[in-house]
Design an enzyme around this catalytic site. Sequence first.
Site, mmCIF file in Angstrom:
data_model
loop_
_atom_site.group_PDB
_atom_site.id
_atom_site.type_symbol
_atom_site.label_atom_id
_atom_site.label_comp_id
_atom_site.label_asym_id
_atom_site.label_seq_id
_atom_site.Cartn_x
_atom_site.Cartn_y
_atom_site.Cartn_z
ATOM 1 N N GLU A 193 46.098 42.437 47.349
ATOM 2 C CA GLU A 193 45.898 43.017 48.675
ATOM 3 C C GLU A 193 47.026 42.650 49.629
ATOM 4 O O GLU A 193 47.504 43.492 50.395
ATOM 5 C CB GLU A 193 44.547 42.567 49.243
ATOM 6 C CG GLU A 193 43.345 43.258 48.641
ATOM 7 C CD GLU A 193 43.013 42.792 47.237
ATOM 8 O OE1 GLU A 193 42.305 43.515 46.515
ATOM 9 O OE2 GLU A 193 43.465 41.674 46.866
ATOM 10 N N HIS A 206 31.398 40.238 48.684
ATOM 11 C CA HIS A 206 31.691 41.664 48.727
ATOM 12 C C HIS A 206 30.784 42.394 49.726
ATOM 13 O O HIS A 206 30.620 43.604 49.632
ATOM 14 C CB HIS A 206 31.504 42.298 47.347
ATOM 15 C CG HIS A 206 32.414 41.768 46.287
ATOM 16 N ND1 HIS A 206 32.244 40.532 45.719
ATOM 17 C CD2 HIS A 206 33.508 42.312 45.698
ATOM 18 C CE1 HIS A 206 33.185 40.326 44.803
ATOM 19 N NE2 HIS A 206 33.967 41.393 44.781
#
Length: 328
Positions: free
Chosen positions: A60, A129
């Site tokens: 990321e 998450h």
Amino acid sequence: MKKLSYREAIREAMMEEMARDEQVVVMGEDVGCYGGCFKVTPGLIERFGKRQVIETPVSEEGLVAVAVGAAMMGMRPIVEIMYGDFSTLASDPLINHAAKMHFMTAGQISIPMVYRTPMGSGTGAAAQHTQSLEHMFTNIPGLKVVYPATPADAKGLLKTAVRDDNPVVFLEHKLYGTEGLIPAGEYTVPIGKADVKRQGSDVTIVTYGKTVFTALDAAAILEDDEVSVEVVDLRSLRPLDTEAIFASVCKTKRVVVVHEAPGFGGFGGEIVSSIVGDQTCFDSLIAPVARVCGKELPTPFNKNLELQLPPSPHAIVEAVLKLFPSAV
């Protein structure tokens, strides 16, 4: 008008903008052949090819840094991050570079980049998450932050975000299958403008993202108690449409702020501060400002426990009725 799901509306916005401007590119992990983690990008690579749909390594920080550099050189990247939780990994290029480059170069360099990522609960994906981290972005000068609830707002806001010359954090709730009517032709939704999703006269609920639907469910329940609820969907967190908030609160004289993130340090505190900090708005209140937020703990993997975390219609109804002592 036509009916699209939330994911279809986002995909359609990207396709239209990619066709309009070849400098618009989609970047991310599995956004090509796989079609994205939540299946938002199927068909893009087949139509636009590998130049405009760029598969990236699982990094990321690296892919957002590449996007920042590409934006500096004239491209208009749309970055997809699988889960909003992974924003902690992408925070350096996004917060320390994308948000500050225009300021640090005295306006010579702009970063026309969209950072797309889903937030919140609903997938049974557990603590790493499922977080709601919008407050992390709203505290950063230089970032615009939007959080649309409906397919129509998602499409219109994404098109506006792509055309913006500043970095825009585009937060998506995980109810990707939610359907709604959208205009059939070309349209955009302005950043920084809230929308009243339901008119009312007795109390205002200010919210955004998935909890817009929770608030609407609560408003329907409260009709049985003859309480008329106005639901204000912020759509944009930064800039914040305080004018719309103040207008509604001055009309109803009661307000409940709702969001899925935990209350401590959450964005709801900024909303409350804005309300009580405006003299006219504060003077109009006839009850304390209430907040209904997510619970203060990491999200459990167990789905039944997960359902207990975000605000429920019942919790909102209870908070609203407390503003009417005679009704409790």
